[in-house]
Design a protein around this motif. Structure first.
Motif, PDB file in Angstrom:
ATOM      1  N   GLY A   1      28.080   6.955 -25.106  1.00  0.00           N
ATOM      2  CA  GLY A   1      28.353   7.948 -24.330  1.00  0.00           C
ATOM      3  C   GLY A   1      26.900   8.843 -24.019  1.00  0.00           C
ATOM      4  O   GLY A   1      26.977   9.960 -23.346  1.00  0.00           O
ATOM      5  N   ARG A   2      25.798   8.061 -24.292  1.00  0.00           N
ATOM      6  CA  ARG A   2      24.476   8.826 -24.474  1.00  0.00           C
ATOM      7  C   ARG A   2      24.228   9.351 -22.656  1.00  0.00           C
ATOM      8  O   ARG A   2      23.713  10.576 -22.649  1.00  0.00           O
TER       9      ARG A   2
ATOM     10  N   TYR B   1      38.792  14.144 -25.290  1.00  0.00           N
ATOM     11  CA  TYR B   1      37.702  13.464 -26.013  1.00  0.00           C
ATOM     12  C   TYR B   1      38.203  12.011 -26.406  1.00  0.00           C
ATOM     13  O   TYR B   1      37.795  11.151 -26.143  1.00  0.00           O
TER      14      TYR B   1
ATOM     15  N   ASN C   1      36.856   8.345 -24.600  1.00  0.00           N
ATOM     16  CA  ASN C   1      36.310   7.561 -25.373  1.00  0.00           C
ATOM     17  C   ASN C   1      37.253   6.549 -26.010  1.00  0.00           C
ATOM     18  O   ASN C   1      36.932   5.602 -27.000  1.00  0.00           O
TER      19      ASN C   1
ATOM     20  N   CYS D   1      29.148   7.696 -29.661  1.00  0.00           N
ATOM     21  CA  CYS D   1      27.925   8.393 -29.684  1.00  0.00           C
ATOM     22  C   CYS D   1      26.819   7.588 -28.803  1.00  0.00           C
ATOM     23  O   CYS D   1      26.447   8.320 -27.675  1.00  0.00           O
TER      24      CYS D   1
ATOM     25  N   ASP E   1      26.534   9.833 -20.485  1.00  0.00           N
ATOM     26  CA  ASP E   1      27.714  10.862 -19.865  1.00  0.00           C
ATOM     27  C   ASP E   1      27.218  12.192 -19.357  1.00  0.00           C
ATOM     28  O   ASP E   1      26.434  12.801 -19.958  1.00  0.00           O
TER      29      ASP E   1
ATOM     30  N   THR F   1      26.571  19.595 -23.003  1.00  0.00           N
ATOM     31  CA  THR F   1      27.358  19.455 -24.452  1.00  0.00           C
ATOM     32  C   THR F   1      28.236  20.468 -24.724  1.00  0.00           C
ATOM     33  O   THR F   1      27.955  21.855 -24.517  1.00  0.00           O
TER      34      THR F   1
ATOM     35  N   ARG G   1      29.584  15.719 -23.264  1.00  0.00           N
ATOM     36  CA  ARG G   1      29.608  15.222 -24.540  1.00  0.00           C
ATOM     37  C   ARG G   1      30.312  16.440 -25.323  1.00  0.00           C
ATOM     38  O   ARG G   1      29.786  17.331 -25.282  1.00  0.00           O
TER      39      ARG G   1
END
Length: 122
Positions: A36-37, A22, A26, A33, A39, A2, A42
């Protein structure tokens, strides 16, 4: 991994580059959100102006915990702090420097090299 972007208007040129990354990452997602869990990376924007709103904290959490200031980039892996600075890999704020910092941070995470839990940036 992250990436926490401690946000404040026009305090770090890298923030614009990260914002573009970003957005392009996306671009076709309706709900970034949840989608992208899984990915590998983040991005999280942390706005100092609103961070303490609707909480029982008097100061923003990252300010209290790490003494983070506007424009600072923080990189976490599984809740552990890997990187905290205004410039990437000690040289600059370009996309190339950012990618080098990602590689270094990933290797640090694999080897279990994290900044101390009580790390405070000076």
């Amino acid at each position: 991994m992250t990436f926490c972007l401690y946000r404040f208007p026009k305090c770090n040129h890298a923030l614009e580059m990260l914002e573009k990354m970003y957005s392009s990452h996306n671009r076709n997602r309706m709900r970034p959100c949840p989608q992208g869990r899984n990915d590998t990376e983040r991005f999280l924007k942390y706005d100092i102006n609103t961070a303490a709103n609707n909480s029982n904290h008097t100061q923003p959490l990252l300010l209290t915990r790490h003494n983070a200031v506007p424009g600072m980039i923080l990189i976490y892996s599984d809740g552990n702090l890997l990187f905290c600075d205004h410039i990437f890999n000690g040289y600059g704020n370009t996309k190339k420097d950012f990618k080098k910092q990602i590689i270094k941070s990933r290797l640090d995470a694999i080897h279990g090299v994290f900044l101390p839990k009580d790390f405070r940036f000076r």
